[in-house]
Write a protein that holds these residues in place. Structure first.
Motif, PDB file in Angstrom:
ATOM      1  N   VAL A   1       9.735   7.839  -6.068  1.00  0.00           N
ATOM      2  CA  VAL A   1      10.848   6.897  -6.074  1.00  0.00           C
ATOM      3  C   VAL A   1      10.445   5.661  -5.285  1.00  0.00           C
ATOM      4  CG1 VAL A   1      11.928   8.039  -4.090  1.00  0.00           C
ATOM      5  CG2 VAL A   1      13.292   6.570  -5.573  1.00  0.00           C
ATOM      6  N   GLY A   2      10.824   4.531  -5.781  1.00  0.00           N
ATOM      7  CA  GLY A   2      10.436   3.304  -5.105  1.00  0.00           C
ATOM      8  C   GLY A   2      11.489   2.220  -5.213  1.00  0.00           C
ATOM      9  N   TRP A   3      11.194   1.139  -4.547  1.00  0.00           N
ATOM     10  CA  TRP A   3      12.062  -0.042  -4.571  1.00  0.00           C
ATOM     11  C   TRP A   3      11.210  -1.267  -4.933  1.00  0.00           C
ATOM     12  CZ3 TRP A   3      17.358  -0.061  -3.540  1.00  0.00           C
ATOM     13  CH2 TRP A   3      17.887   1.130  -3.029  1.00  0.00           C
ATOM     14  N   PHE A   4      11.794  -2.107  -5.757  1.00  0.00           N
ATOM     15  CA  PHE A   4      11.178  -3.402  -5.998  1.00  0.00           C
ATOM     16  C   PHE A   4      12.274  -4.457  -5.916  1.00  0.00           C
ATOM     17  CE2 PHE A   4      12.596  -4.359 -10.333  1.00  0.00           C
ATOM     18  CZ  PHE A   4      12.844  -3.117 -10.883  1.00  0.00           C
ATOM     19  N   ARG A   5      11.876  -5.695  -5.798  1.00  0.00           N
ATOM     20  CA  ARG A   5      12.871  -6.763  -5.733  1.00  0.00           C
ATOM     21  C   ARG A   5      12.483  -7.888  -6.684  1.00  0.00           C
ATOM     22  NH1 ARG A   5      11.513  -8.525   0.517  1.00  0.00           N
ATOM     23  NH2 ARG A   5       9.471  -9.505   0.136  1.00  0.00           N
ATOM     24  N   ARG A   6      13.509  -8.580  -7.111  1.00  0.00           N
ATOM     25  CA  ARG A   6      13.323  -9.767  -7.938  1.00  0.00           C
ATOM     26  C   ARG A   6      13.762 -10.977  -7.127  1.00  0.00           C
ATOM     27  NH1 ARG A   6      12.915  -8.770 -13.589  1.00  0.00           N
ATOM     28  NH2 ARG A   6      13.464  -6.656 -14.184  1.00  0.00           N
ATOM     29  N   ASP A   7      12.919 -11.980  -7.073  1.00  0.00           N
ATOM     30  CA  ASP A   7      13.307 -13.197  -6.363  1.00  0.00           C
ATOM     31  C   ASP A   7      14.107 -14.093  -7.318  1.00  0.00           C
ATOM     32  OD1 ASP A   7       9.947 -14.613  -6.538  1.00  0.00           O
ATOM     33  OD2 ASP A   7      11.546 -14.535  -8.042  1.00  0.00           O
ATOM     34  N   PRO A   8      14.611 -15.229  -6.831  1.00  0.00           N
ATOM     35  CA  PRO A   8      15.420 -16.087  -7.711  1.00  0.00           C
ATOM     36  C   PRO A   8      14.693 -16.526  -8.978  1.00  0.00           C
ATOM     37  CG  PRO A   8      15.782 -16.683  -5.429  1.00  0.00           C
ATOM     38  CD  PRO A   8      14.676 -15.657  -5.429  1.00  0.00           C
ATOM     39  N   ASN A   9      13.368 -16.504  -8.951  1.00  0.00           N
ATOM     40  CA  ASN A   9      12.599 -16.835 -10.149  1.00  0.00           C
ATOM     41  C   ASN A   9      12.359 -15.615 -11.039  1.00  0.00           C
ATOM     42  OD1 ASN A   9      12.261 -19.589  -9.428  1.00  0.00           O
ATOM     43  ND2 ASN A   9      10.591 -19.018  -8.046  1.00  0.00           N
ATOM     44  N   LYS A  10      12.956 -14.477 -10.674  1.00  0.00           N
ATOM     45  CA  LYS A  10      12.908 -13.245 -11.463  1.00  0.00           C
ATOM     46  C   LYS A  10      11.549 -12.556 -11.438  1.00  0.00           C
ATOM     47  CE  LYS A  10      17.178 -13.825 -12.617  1.00  0.00           C
ATOM     48  NZ  LYS A  10      18.223 -13.061 -11.915  1.00  0.00           N
ATOM     49  N   GLU A  11      10.679 -12.964 -10.527  1.00  0.00           N
ATOM     50  CA  GLU A  11       9.417 -12.251 -10.384  1.00  0.00           C
ATOM     51  C   GLU A  11       9.669 -10.932  -9.669  1.00  0.00           C
ATOM     52  OE1 GLU A  11       7.351 -14.894 -12.467  1.00  0.00           O
ATOM     53  OE2 GLU A  11       6.407 -13.158 -11.505  1.00  0.00           O
ATOM     54  N   ARG A  12       9.025  -9.871 -10.130  1.00  0.00           N
ATOM     55  CA  ARG A  12       9.192  -8.566  -9.502  1.00  0.00           C
ATOM     56  C   ARG A  12       8.098  -8.327  -8.468  1.00  0.00           C
ATOM     57  NH1 ARG A  12       9.956  -3.830 -13.800  1.00  0.00           N
ATOM     58  NH2 ARG A  12       8.134  -4.804 -14.743  1.00  0.00           N
ATOM     59  N   GLU A  13       8.508  -7.770  -7.353  1.00  0.00           N
ATOM     60  CA  GLU A  13       7.563  -7.393  -6.304  1.00  0.00           C
ATOM     61  C   GLU A  13       7.844  -5.956  -5.900  1.00  0.00           C
ATOM     62  OE1 GLU A  13       8.105  -9.366  -2.553  1.00  0.00           O
ATOM     63  OE2 GLU A  13       6.198  -8.640  -1.734  1.00  0.00           O
ATOM     64  N   GLY A  14       6.885  -5.087  -6.075  1.00  0.00           N
ATOM     65  CA  GLY A  14       7.002  -3.719  -5.588  1.00  0.00           C
ATOM     66  C   GLY A  14       6.901  -3.728  -4.084  1.00  0.00           C
ATOM     67  N   ILE A  15       7.876  -3.130  -3.390  1.00  0.00           N
ATOM     68  CA  ILE A  15       7.881  -3.240  -1.936  1.00  0.00           C
ATOM     69  C   ILE A  15       7.755  -1.908  -1.220  1.00  0.00           C
ATOM     70  CG2 ILE A  15       9.073  -5.456  -1.840  1.00  0.00           C
ATOM     71  CD1 ILE A  15      11.663  -3.938  -1.356  1.00  0.00           C
ATOM     72  N   ALA A  16       8.180  -0.827  -1.822  1.00  0.00           N
ATOM     73  CA  ALA A  16       8.085   0.469  -1.149  1.00  0.00           C
ATOM     74  C   ALA A  16       8.089   1.577  -2.179  1.00  0.00           C
ATOM     75  CB  ALA A  16       9.246   0.662  -0.172  1.00  0.00           C
ATOM     76  N   CYS A  17       7.363   2.644  -1.861  1.00  0.00           N
ATOM     77  CA  CYS A  17       7.328   3.788  -2.768  1.00  0.00           C
ATOM     78  C   CYS A  17       7.098   5.062  -1.975  1.00  0.00           C
ATOM     79  CB  CYS A  17       6.248   3.604  -3.822  1.00  0.00           C
ATOM     80  SG  CYS A  17       6.238   4.891  -5.086  1.00  0.00           S
ATOM     81  N   LEU A  18       7.783   6.124  -2.389  1.00  0.00           N
ATOM     82  CA  LEU A  18       7.647   7.440  -1.783  1.00  0.00           C
ATOM     83  C   LEU A  18       7.134   8.385  -2.858  1.00  0.00           C
ATOM     84  CD1 LEU A  18       8.132   9.545   0.469  1.00  0.00           C
ATOM     85  CD2 LEU A  18      10.534   9.609  -0.224  1.00  0.00           C
ATOM     86  N   SER A  19       5.937   8.882  -2.661  1.00  0.00           N
ATOM     87  CA  SER A  19       5.322   9.734  -3.657  1.00  0.00           C
ATOM     88  C   SER A  19       6.019  11.082  -3.740  1.00  0.00           C
ATOM     89  CB  SER A  19       3.849   9.944  -3.310  1.00  0.00           C
ATOM     90  OG  SER A  19       3.251  10.830  -4.211  1.00  0.00           O
ATOM     91  N   GLY A  20       6.154  11.591  -4.969  1.00  0.00           N
ATOM     92  CA  GLY A  20       6.785  12.883  -5.152  1.00  0.00           C
ATOM     93  C   GLY A  20       5.828  14.048  -4.990  1.00  0.00           C
ATOM     94  N   ASP A  21       4.530  13.795  -5.127  1.00  0.00           N
ATOM     95  CA  ASP A  21       3.588  14.908  -5.067  1.00  0.00           C
ATOM     96  C   ASP A  21       3.126  15.218  -3.649  1.00  0.00           C
ATOM     97  OD1 ASP A  21       0.918  12.922  -6.618  1.00  0.00           O
ATOM     98  OD2 ASP A  21       2.078  12.640  -4.793  1.00  0.00           O
TER      99      ASP A  21
END
Length: 123
Positions: free
Chosen positions: A34-54
């Motif tokens: 499970v992870g989190w990403f964000r979109r800036d006002p220009n709609k670019e996606r940036e992956g910022i955090a992830c927690l591995s399930g394995d």
């Protein structure tokens, strides 16, 4: 119905904190990454955090390392993103997503994600 719903966003002053939540329905986080990403006002996606399930490892973008922390609670089937020392450049729409393969991957590889919650950092 399978889905993710985020909450907890809002307006916060620079230096402040927020905790975002992500509730899953129709499936559990148990074996997924499970992870989190964000979109800036220009709609670019940036992956910022992830927690591995394995293996339970966590991964952070350099831009948030030391300030953000990802976690999940199996009992409530909820993932969290604790954000502190927020900066104006953290402003954006924050989305949680899952990788069904169980390990963290690039942001383009999310299998599903939620509609997002808006975070605005401004004085």
């Amino acid at each position: 119905q399978v889905g993710l719903v985020e909450s907890g966003g809002g307006l916060v002053q620079p230096g402040g904190s927020l905790r975002l939540s992500c509730v899953a329905s129709g499936f559990t986080f148990r074996d997924f990454a499970v992870g989190w990403f964000r979109r800036d006002p220009n709609k670019e996606r940036e992956g910022i955090a992830c927690l591995s399930g394995d293996d339970g490892s966590t991964h952070y973008a350099d831009s948030v390392k030391g300030r953000f922390a990802i976690s999940k609670d199996a009992a409530s089937n909820t993932a969290y993103l604790q954000m502190s020392s927020l900066k104006p450049e953290d402003t954006g729409s924050y989305h949680c997503g899952v990788f069904t393969a169980g390990y963290c991957q690039p942001v383009e590889e999310y299998d599903t994600w939620g509609p997002g919650t808006q975070v605005t950092v401004s004085s």
